[in-house]
Write a protein that holds these residues in place. Structure first.
Motif, short mmCIF file in Angstrom:
data_model
loop_
_atom_site.label_atom_id
_atom_site.label_comp_id
_atom_site.label_asym_id
_atom_site.label_seq_id
_atom_site.Cartn_x
_atom_site.Cartn_y
_atom_site.Cartn_z
N UNK A 172 65.12 44.82 16.81
CA UNK A 172 66.53 44.85 16.38
C UNK A 172 67.39 45.40 17.51
N UNK A 173 68.43 44.64 17.84
CA UNK A 173 69.41 45.07 18.83
C UNK A 173 70.70 45.40 18.08
N UNK A 174 71.16 46.66 18.20
CA UNK A 174 72.37 47.10 17.51
C UNK A 174 73.43 47.45 18.53
N UNK A 175 74.62 46.87 18.37
CA UNK A 175 75.73 47.12 19.28
C UNK A 175 76.82 47.83 18.48
N UNK A 176 77.21 49.02 18.95
CA UNK A 176 78.21 49.79 18.22
C UNK A 176 79.23 50.36 19.20
N UNK A 177 80.37 50.81 18.63
CA UNK A 177 81.43 51.39 19.45
C UNK A 177 82.18 50.33 20.24
N UNK A 178 82.97 50.81 21.19
CA UNK A 178 83.70 49.90 22.08
C UNK A 178 85.00 49.36 21.54
N UNK A 179 85.30 49.66 20.27
CA UNK A 179 86.59 49.26 19.72
C UNK A 179 86.65 47.87 19.15
N UNK A 180 85.56 47.08 19.23
CA UNK A 180 85.60 45.72 18.74
C UNK A 180 84.70 45.51 17.54
N UNK A 181 84.48 44.25 17.20
CA UNK A 181 83.67 43.93 16.01
C UNK A 181 82.78 42.72 16.28
N UNK A 182 81.67 42.66 15.50
CA UNK A 182 80.83 41.46 15.32
C UNK A 182 79.91 41.11 16.48
N UNK A 183 79.88 41.88 17.55
CA UNK A 183 78.94 41.55 18.62
C UNK A 183 77.51 41.72 18.13
N UNK A 184 76.68 40.73 18.43
CA UNK A 184 75.28 40.77 18.00
C UNK A 184 74.42 40.05 19.01
N UNK A 185 73.20 40.54 19.19
CA UNK A 185 72.29 39.93 20.14
C UNK A 185 70.87 39.93 19.63
N UNK A 186 70.02 39.09 20.27
CA UNK A 186 68.60 38.98 19.92
C UNK A 186 67.78 39.22 21.17
N UNK A 187 66.73 40.06 21.05
CA UNK A 187 65.90 40.38 22.19
C UNK A 187 64.95 39.24 22.51
N UNK A 188 64.74 39.02 23.80
CA UNK A 188 63.76 38.05 24.29
C UNK A 188 62.63 38.84 24.93
N UNK A 189 61.39 38.64 24.46
CA UNK A 189 60.25 39.41 24.93
C UNK A 189 59.43 38.60 25.94
N UNK A 190 58.83 39.33 26.87
CA UNK A 190 57.93 38.71 27.83
C UNK A 190 57.03 39.80 28.40
N UNK A 191 55.70 39.60 28.25
CA UNK A 191 54.76 40.56 28.80
C UNK A 191 54.88 41.94 28.20
N UNK A 192 55.23 42.01 26.94
CA UNK A 192 55.34 43.29 26.27
C UNK A 192 56.63 44.04 26.56
N UNK A 193 57.54 43.42 27.27
CA UNK A 193 58.82 44.06 27.60
C UNK A 193 59.99 43.27 27.03
#
Length: 669
Positions: free
Chosen positions: A262-283
């Motif tokens: 889960x990627x959580x984006x908070x603060x910054x004064x805006x709304x609705x930003x969301x992202x998904x993590x891409x994994x490779x080699x355990x990172x």
């Protein structure tokens, strides 16, 4: 002794009372740099709506004309804040972007008016446009990002960027089909992609069409190919101000479950930003933005938290796009966008693909660019990048055998630039631009000042108001015109400083004419302008009254230390019909009362008395000499070491061919 003295004084008096004459027929342009008593007799202290075409040839220019459709003036729905022109499918348009965010067009080719976008679509000011082939208009909105208009619909260029495979699946014996969901904008273009299979699993997905109209990331579906289980996610590319991207600063370790990361984006004064993590080699390899959000302003206050996924120690930061788009151009088969100190360029032959290998960005790190990029312009095989006090060029754009793009970045001026983005345009083989202290020409790698003659005017320009410019044919001569608000001559009002053949003159095509733009159509380059929300075609009405002013040099008449007494003045003119002039005789100290000069005909009877003519209403009838050559002359009263004229008229169709003075020399000192 006494007779000799008397004879000497008589000779002196006779010499001082000898009538002298001066005729001025060589006409150059306006010179405000020197005092009126010091400029050359062929120069002028002011020329307004009077073009010094050549010797014995000052032509009064035409006034503006209303642009009308079926007898009704073209009036836009709101106050115009940016005016430009384009050509789509061989139709020429004037485009008006307005304070309430709408945009409208006037079709020059067919004489029609219509909507480009409804109110609220664009920012209230600061929009810039360019053109992609003759297919679409490219629109850079400072806050809302990048759009195109194809003559029918406006589409926001939110295009698909990276597609990451989150699970390769198994059993694929042939290439599966990749389906990308449709854009949120019904007028957008659906992105397309192709999969690559390695060892019976989907190993990568390549975009073949970036699409447009996406405001959030689309879903990616992989079907067919004989296998199952392959999944992928996508992000989008947008140049909208206040959006967020995420940069991974530590990939961490032990991450195995992408669906539970889960990627959580908070603060910054805006709304609705969301992202998904891409994994490779355990990172955590990267975070794809499924929604870039909006309204983010505070980079220091934005936080990105990564949880779950079975791993630890991953860290990332949120990066807010705080830079406005400042320019857009098509150059070398691509689209180039400027924001902050960065230039982004699209892939080869694409107006919307900013992620393929041949696309990219260039950050100007040179100290010659003290602030941000103010404007970009494509002309003469260069892309010009203007800063406040610098100019760079991009040239020799080429693609390597690996698909990467290379070009040459050259600084051509480290001291002169401009922050007036709408006062930059091509003129013959030069680029002309106005800044707060002059007008300059850029030829190759050399800048030269063109506006020495206007040095007196620049301190009285109100730079808090828009300054616009363009090319225009006046009297069949290609001129450069700069439109600005000034109070150097007359009241605070808009005038146009017009340049041609190393000469300057001024026109007044409306005291509140804020925006002008060149429109090449039918082989003729015209200048259109707006006064609040009404559209005009400048210099096009040959019959309308035109208020002209000609203020000559104050002429020493060959002897600057003698007083002169003006006796008569004359003005040679060629008329389209009857015309009148108001003239004052000026000295270094004052001006005479106004003399009104008419090419009127006076009738006399056999006894020498004046004959008066009356019409049926018993009103006096004045007879005029009509068209052709006329010599206007009058007795004149003025004293001074320097003599000149100020000539005004409201009559169109006049050509001035000479100024004449009769005077007597008086005492020295």
């Amino acid at each position: 002794g006494c007779p000799t003295l008397i004879r000497h004084l008589t000779d002196m008096a006779a010499a001082e009372q000898k009538k002298s004459y001066q005729v001025i027929k060589e006409f150059r342009g306006v010179n405000t740099k020197a005092n009126r008593t010091a400029i050359d007799p062929s120069d002028f202290a002011w020329l307004e709506n009077a073009m010094p075409v050549g010797s014995s040839n000052i032509k009064i220019v035409n006034n503006r004309a209303n642009v009308a459709i079926s007898g009704n003036n073209v009036t836009f729905g709101n106050t115009v804040t940016y005016l430009s022109s384009s050509n789509i499918n061989n139709k020429d348009y004037v485009l008006a972007f307005q304070q309430d965010g709408r945009a409208e067009y006037y079709d020059v080719t067919n004489g029609a008016q219509g909507n480009v976008a409804i109110a609220g679509t664009f920012s209230s000011s600061g929009v810039q446009i360019s053109q992609w082939k003759d297919e679409r208009v490219l629109i850079a909105d400072p806050d809302n990002g990048y759009y195109t208009w194809n003559g029918n619909t406006v589409v926001a260029i939110g295009s698909v960027g990276q597609i990451a495979v989150t699970a390769g699946g198994s059993g694929y014996t042939s290439t599966p089909t990749v389906i990308i969901s449709a854009p949120s904008d019904a007028n957008g273009v659906t992105a397309l992609a192709e999969a690559t299979v390695t060892a019976n699993a989907v190993s990568s997905i390549t975009l073949t069409e970036s699409g447009s109209g996406y405001s959030t990331a689309p879903t990616v579906t992989i079907t067919g190919g004989g296998g199952s289980g392959a999944t992928a996610i996508a992000d989008i590319v947008t140049f909208k101000k206040g959006t967020v991207t995420v940069a991974v600063t530590n990939g961490g370790s032990g991450y195995t479950n992408a669906s539970n990361t889960v990627v959580t984006i908070s603060g910054g004064g805006g709304t609705n930003a969301a992202g998904t993590a891409v994994l490779s080699g355990g990172q955590i390899q990267s975070v794809l933005m499924t929604n870039p959000g909006s309204g983010y302003t505070n980079t220091a206050n934005i936080t990105v938290t990564i949880t779950g996924g079975g791993g630890t120690n991953a860290a990332a930061t949120g990066v807010i796009n705080t830079n406005q788009l400042s320019g857009v151009q098509s150059f070398s088969g691509r689209v180039w966008l400027s924001y902050g100190r960065t230039i982004a360029y699209s892939a080869v032959s694409s107006y919307n693909d900013f992620t393929s290998v041949s696309a990219g960005t260039q950050v100007l790190t040179d100290s010659t660019l003290h602030g941000n990029i103010e404007q970009i312009l494509s002309a003469n095989n260069y892309l010009y990048i203007f800063g406040d006090d610098s100019i760079n060029t991009f040239s020799d754009v080429r693609v390597t055998n690996t698909g990467n793009t290379l070009f040459v970045n050259t600084n051509v001026s480290a001291s002169v630039g401009t922050k007036r983005p709408n006062a930059i345009f091509p003129y013959f083989r030069s680029i002309l631009f106005l800044n707060d202290y002059g007008v300059y020409a850029l030829v190759g790698a050399t800048t030269s000042k063109l506006s020495d003659a206007l040095d007196g005017v620049f301190p009285d320009i109100d730079f808090t108001y828009p300054i616009t410019a363009g090319q225009v044919l006046i009297n069949n001569i290609l001129c450069a015109a700069f439109n600005f608000r000034q109070n150097y001559y007359g009241s605070m009002r808009y005038v146009q400083a017009v340049f041609f053949e190393k000469k300057w003159f001024f026109t007044s095509q409306g005291d509140t004419l804020q925006y002008v733009t060149s429109v090449p159509s039918g082989g003729v380059i015209s200048l259109y302008g707006t006064d609040n929300n009404v559209l005009y075609k400048l210099y096009s009405d040959s019959s309308a009254a035109t208020n002209s002013t000609i203020q000559t040099a104050l002429n020493a008449m060959g002897d600057p230390i003698r007083d002169k007494q003006a006796l008569k003045i004359g003005i040679e003119a060629i008329l389209a019909s009857s015309a009148s002039f108001d003239v004052t005789i000026d000295s270094e100290n004052n001006s005479s009362p106004v003399y009104t000069l008419l090419n009127a005909i006076t009738w006399y009877n056999n006894s020498g008395s004046t004959v008066s003519w009356l019409n049926n209403g018993s009103n006096a009838v004045t007879w005029y000499g009509g068209a052709g050559y006329a010599l206007y002359k009058t007795d004149a009263q003025q004293w001074g070491k320097y003599l000149g004229m100020t000539v005004t008229s409201s009559d169109p169709g006049i050509t001035i061919s000479g100024f004449q003075y009769e005077h007597e020399l008086r005492a020295r000192f």
